[in-house]
Design a protein around this motif. Structure first.
Motif, PDB file in Angstrom:
ATOM      1  N   TYR A  47       0.842  -1.217   0.000  1.00  0.00           N
ATOM      2  CA  TYR A  47       0.000   0.000   0.000  1.00  0.00           C
ATOM      3  C   TYR A  47       0.869   1.258   0.000  1.00  0.00           C
ATOM      4  O   TYR A  47       0.488   2.286  -0.540  1.00  0.00           O
ATOM      5  N   VAL A  52      -1.931   3.669  -1.785  1.00  0.00           N
ATOM      6  CA  VAL A  52      -3.166   3.411  -1.027  1.00  0.00           C
ATOM      7  C   VAL A  52      -2.972   3.989   0.381  1.00  0.00           C
ATOM      8  O   VAL A  52      -3.860   4.633   0.946  1.00  0.00           O
ATOM      9  N   TYR A  56      -5.694   6.496   0.671  1.00  0.00           N
ATOM     10  CA  TYR A  56      -7.017   5.899   0.899  1.00  0.00           C
ATOM     11  C   TYR A  56      -7.161   5.329   2.302  1.00  0.00           C
ATOM     12  O   TYR A  56      -8.256   5.186   2.811  1.00  0.00           O
ATOM     13  N   PRO A  77      -2.983   9.767  -5.852  1.00  0.00           N
ATOM     14  CA  PRO A  77      -3.068   8.358  -6.206  1.00  0.00           C
ATOM     15  C   PRO A  77      -3.284   8.123  -7.706  1.00  0.00           C
ATOM     16  O   PRO A  77      -2.811   7.133  -8.256  1.00  0.00           O
TER      17      PRO A  77
END
Ligand SMILES: Nc1ncnc2c1ncn2[C@@H]1O[C@H](COP(=O)(O)OP(=O)(O)OP(=O)(O)O)[C@@H](O)[C@H]1O
Ligand SMILES: [Mg+2]
Length: 283
Positions: A47, A52, A56, A77
């Motif tokens: 990630y 990510v 996120y 991203p």
């Protein structure tokens, strides 16, 4: 290509760091395998490479990750996605379309790939992933293994410089798993794509990867050429990694003074080791 410096990450609400002070350089054209016990931080590390984390998934992020010259915290991203293609551990969460070809089309259109190129890219990637016949299928009707192949084909179609895969063969039988790795090898060798792959099937991984990174409790405890990393069997066992039985055998033979060569990383090298030991024994 990928530079990770002093990276620590703690999920919001997490009690301890999922990643602790990780520093790792991954060069252009490397084929790096990541291993480690469950909860070691392998997925979190992927990630951090594909952005990510922290975009996120929120948490405390320290250190620096630079991918293709982009600082992952500063770059969005979407920008990162143009350089790094990802196949996540949670395949279902990754799918955005209901039909296989739409899944590939979605990414290609999103990336603004010229219309004239789209058809050939779809055909090529489906063929490379061995799923040309699934093109019109409803994704909901596919097996876990078939979905993994769709996710891989969708990423390949975008031709990223780096592909990060988190347990891409988890649902696959040995033959299909090997096929996935053969596809990765050809992307790596023929197209110079940098591959970072988390994989439980260590023997398979060791046959294809050039380097290994071993994670334990959020730390990077070993990193280097496959045979050098396999050499330190005690460390690997301490990290809860199931090392290939042939590596255990090499260690025992070495301890008994019967063998002094490298730890075999594939079947051919294992056979060579046994021939050497047996021919010495015959003298
Ligand atoms: N969303 C989350 N929130 C809080 N903690 C998390 C979250 N996801 C993972 N963790 C914790 O972070 C640590 C690392 O998890 P991670 O998923 O990266 O491990 P892993 O090596 O990929 O494990 P596995 O082999 O089971 O996939 C674990 O202690 C895990 O419990
Ligand atoms: Mg994981």
């Amino acid at each position: 290509m990928i530079r990770i410096k002093g990276l620590s990450f703690r999920y919001s609400g997490g009690v301890k760091n999922a990643l602790s002070d990780i520093s790792l350089d991954i060069g252009k054209g490397d084929f790096l395998g990541i291993i480690g016990a469950s909860g070691a931080g392998k997925s979190t590390l992927t990630y951090a490479i594909n952005g990510v984390v922290p975009h996120y998934i929120r948490g405390d992020f320290y250190g620096e990750v630079v991918v293709s010259g982009l600082d992952t915290v500063k770059a969005g991203p979407e920008t990162l996605a143009r350089h790094v293609g990802s196949v996540l551990q949670d395949i279902d969460g990754q799918m955005v379309s209901s039909v296989v070809e739409d899944e590939l089309l979605f990414g290609l259109e999103n990336f603004g790939v010229p219309h004239g190129e789209i058809e050939s890219r779809i055909e090529e990637s489906l063929a490379a992933a061995g799923i040309s016949e699934l093109r019109s299928r409803d994704i909901g009707t596919l097996s876990g293994g078939q979905k993994q192949k769709v996710a891989i084909a969708a990423i390949m179609a975008l031709r990223p410089e780096i592909i990060v895969l988190d347990e891409p063969t988890g649902e696959l039988d040995p033959q299909s798993s090997r096929r996935v790795f053969e596809t990765l090898r050809s992307l790596n060798e023929e197209n110079g794509v940098t591959i970072v792959v988390v994989e439980q099937k260590i023997m398979l991984l060791c046959e294809f990867a050039g380097r290994l990174a071993v994670m334990s409790g959020g730390k990077l405890i070993s990193e280097g050429r496959v045979k050098d990393v396999l050499m330190d069997a005690d460390k690997l066992e301490g990290a809860g990694v199931n090392i290939p039985r042939v590596a255990t055998l090499a260690r025992l033979l070495r301890k008994k003074g019967l063998y002094s060569g490298d730890t075999p990383a594939d079947l051919r090298q294992a056979e060579a080791m046994m021939r050497e030991v047996l021919s010495d024994a015959a003298v």
